[in-house]
Design a protein around this motif. Structure first.
Motif, PDB file in Angstrom:
ATOM      1  N   GLY A   1      -2.534 -10.523  -1.281  1.00 24.30           N
ATOM      2  CA  GLY A   1      -2.025 -11.023   0.372  1.00 24.30           C
ATOM      3  C   GLY A   1      -3.129 -11.797   1.163  1.00 24.30           C
TER       4      GLY A   1
ATOM      5  N   THR B   1      -8.214   2.103   2.670  1.00 25.45           N
ATOM      6  CA  THR B   1      -7.129   2.040   1.290  1.00 25.45           C
ATOM      7  C   THR B   1      -8.110   1.923   0.045  1.00 25.45           C
TER       8      THR B   1
ATOM      9  N   ILE C   1       0.623  -1.225  -0.136  1.00 32.28           N
ATOM     10  CA  ILE C   1       0.022  -0.011   0.006  1.00 32.28           C
ATOM     11  C   ILE C   1       0.945   1.215  -0.002  1.00 32.28           C
TER      12      ILE C   1
HETATM   13  O1  TXA Z   1      -4.009  -0.610   7.750  1.00 32.45           O
HETATM   14  C1  TXA Z   1      -3.017  -0.867   6.818  1.00 32.45           C
HETATM   15  O2  TXA Z   1      -3.531  -1.053   5.685  1.00 32.45           O
HETATM   16  C2  TXA Z   1      -1.536  -1.237   7.162  1.00 32.45           C
HETATM   17  C3  TXA Z   1      -1.292  -0.103   7.514  1.00 32.45           C
HETATM   18  C4  TXA Z   1       0.413  -0.146   7.696  1.00 32.45           C
HETATM   19  O3  TXA Z   1      -1.297   1.077   6.743  1.00 32.45           O
HETATM   20  N1  TXA Z   1      -1.132  -2.029   6.055  1.00 32.45           N
HETATM   21  C5  TXA Z   1      -1.262  -3.100   5.365  1.00 32.45           C
HETATM   22  O4  TXA Z   1      -0.409  -3.551   4.624  1.00 32.45           O
HETATM   23  O5  TXA Z   1      -2.184  -3.778   6.106  1.00 32.45           O
HETATM   24  P1  TXA Z   1      -0.314  -5.010   3.905  1.00 32.45           P
HETATM   25  O6  TXA Z   1       0.603  -5.109   2.835  1.00 32.45           O
HETATM   26  O7  TXA Z   1       0.037  -5.868   5.191  1.00 32.45           O
HETATM   27  O8  TXA Z   1      -1.778  -5.420   3.456  1.00 32.45           O
HETATM   28  C6  TXA Z   1      -1.963  -4.814   2.248  1.00 32.45           C
HETATM   29  C7  TXA Z   1      -3.234  -5.795   1.325  1.00 32.45           C
HETATM   30  C8  TXA Z   1      -2.433  -7.037   0.993  1.00 32.45           C
HETATM   31  O9  TXA Z   1      -3.449  -8.272   1.121  1.00 32.45           O
HETATM   32  C9  TXA Z   1      -2.304  -6.691  -0.633  1.00 32.45           C
HETATM   33  O10 TXA Z   1      -2.442  -8.013  -1.210  1.00 32.45           O
HETATM   34  C10 TXA Z   1      -3.453  -5.817  -0.860  1.00 32.45           C
HETATM   35  O11 TXA Z   1      -3.449  -5.097   0.221  1.00 32.45           O
HETATM   36  N2  TXA Z   1      -2.945  -5.103  -1.988  1.00 32.45           N
HETATM   37  C11 TXA Z   1      -1.964  -3.895  -2.043  1.00 32.45           C
HETATM   38  N3  TXA Z   1      -1.966  -3.652  -3.158  1.00 32.45           N
HETATM   39  C12 TXA Z   1      -3.169  -4.218  -3.886  1.00 32.45           C
HETATM   40  C13 TXA Z   1      -3.465  -3.982  -5.496  1.00 32.45           C
HETATM   41  N4  TXA Z   1      -3.008  -3.164  -6.152  1.00 32.45           N
HETATM   42  N5  TXA Z   1      -4.483  -4.956  -5.785  1.00 32.45           N
HETATM   43  C14 TXA Z   1      -4.961  -5.671  -4.873  1.00 32.45           C
HETATM   44  N6  TXA Z   1      -4.581  -5.948  -3.460  1.00 32.45           N
HETATM   45  C15 TXA Z   1      -3.625  -5.141  -3.192  1.00 32.45           C
END
Ligand code: TXA
Ligand code: MG
Length: 358
Positions: free
Chosen positions: A241, A100, A67
């Motif tokens: 994820g 997000t 993110i």
């Molecule tokens: O609250 C939160 O969102 C926290 C804090 C630090 O901001 N961040 C977080 O990041 O939970 P992470 O990387 O643990 O989880 C991000 C999720 C993952 O499941 C990832 O696959 C998904 O978001 N994700 C990120 N970018 C994506 C995209 N372009 N398309 C689909 N899923 C996405």
């Protein structure tokens, strides 16, 4: 690598440290920082080498996108190709905050940051230290939760240190996270910039901002089915994820669901049997009354009437089970009114969808 550990709450020279933390990011290093949801592991989102370092520090598969955290709405068009009008309304209502949004990405964002995807996830956290840090870092901080891959997300600086000591340059400790569960993820990448939405916005991960709250602002939204169903070959989650066993304690976790009294007596008996078989058993329960549970660890993680407390303590309770080397955990169901979907989504993922219905 020596990891610098800085307390930024009540710290008078806090600004100086935040400036230094920003400098570390600009030079391609990594800094963990507090947000209102969980701690993030930050690196420069526009630098492919930083993204690679994040994956390495977490031990995370590099197809799992990060993110991008921003501190100003003016910065959004630098990374998002098309921002639908619905997103502007959501940003106005929920940013800074635990939402997000996913957009088509611009070339400024390297594919290392987005795990090879053509879309980018963006969030503006509702936390003063986080916002100052993002500004000091140049405006675009890629950050997954600051846990080693597979472990529960950290909600305190100490838990970040446990996972990241020696692996990153700095940890900013801002005290316990206010919310305790990761942000709601809403995919808007299928929506056109005009009025007509080609594909309705889809919730890929439930969080503090609920379906109802989103509906109030933009009307129809739907859930990715894998939010509550077990993903398999035929059912792939849209957020890469979400396909991994996740947020999980080391021990086996089983959720027990049904009538209150039946749940209590099932857990009591099952715990007794497992202990007799030599297992170290933990129990996650709500409310404070004595339910006659006997186990190696009984954690009352909050009362059903205070769901925020349950959300805040869930991950910490997983980590406490790990501290106590618990092999088997029985958990009650915590289907609370507003945050129930978010809480149960994390619990189900951690349990690999093992639910015992009694
Ligand atoms: O609250 C939160 O969102 C926290 C804090 C630090 O901001 N961040 C977080 O990041 O939970 P992470 O990387 O643990 O989880 C991000 C999720 C993952 O499941 C990832 O696959 C998904 O978001 N994700 C990120 N970018 C994506 C995209 N372009 N398309 C689909 N899923 C996405
Ligand atoms: Mg995570």
């Amino acid at each position: 690598m020596n990891t610098e550990y800085i307390r930024v709450d009540n710290n008078k020279s806090c600004n100086e440290y935040i400036k230094r933390a920003g400098e570390i990011i600009r030079q391609g290093g990594l800094v963990a920082f507090p947000t209102e949801t969980v701690y993030g592991l930050g690196g420069d989102a526009l630098n492919r080498a930083s993204a690679r370092k994040i994956y390495e520090a977490k031990g995370r598969p590099s197809d799992n996108p990060l993110i991008v955290h921003i501190a100003s709405l003016d910065d959004l068009p630098r990374i998002a190709e098309s921002v639908p009008e619905s997103a502007c309304r959501l940003a106005e209502r929920f940013w800074p905050g635990p939402l997000t949004m996913i957009f088509k990405k611009k070339d400024t964002v390297p594919e290392e940051t987005t795990g090879g995807l053509k879309t980018v996830a963006v969030r503006m956290p509702g936390h003063e230290t986080a916002l100052s840090f993002i500004r000091a870092a140049g405006g675009f901080v890629a950050a997954p939760s600051a846990n080693r891959s597979g472990r529960p997300s950290p909600t305190t600086g100490e838990r970040v240190l446990e996972d990241m000591n020696g692996r990153i340059e700095m940890i900013l400790d801002g005290g316990p996270s206010q919310i305790g569960l990761e942000s709601t993820i809403l995919d808007l990448s299928g929506c056109s910039t005009g009025n007509g939405a080609d594909e309705p916005p889809m919730i890929l991960r439930p969080g503090y901002v609920t379906e109802e709250m989103l509906r109030e602002v933009i009307g129809g939204v739907r859930y990715d089915r894998t939010v509550f169903e077990k993903a398999d070959a035929g059912l792939r989650p849209k957020a890469p994820g979400m396909k991994y066993r996740h947020y999980a304690p080391f021990g086996t976790l089983r959720i027990v669901k049904g009538d209150r009294d039946a749940v209590i007596s099932y857990i009591r008996e099952a715990a007794q049997e497992a202990r007799a078989a030599g297992k170290r058993v933990g129990i996650l329960a709500c409310d404070t009354e004595d339910k006659g549970y006997e186990a190696d660890l009984v954690l009352r993680i909050g009362s059903l009437s205070d769901e925020a407390e349950i959300a805040r303590s869930l991950y910490e309770s997983f980590r406490t089970c790990d501290d106590q080397k618990i092999d088997l955990i029985y958990s009650e169901e915590f289907m609370t009114k507003r945050l129930g979907h978010a809480i149960m989504n994390r619990l189900l993922k951690a349990a690999g969808h093992e639910v015992i219905e009694v």
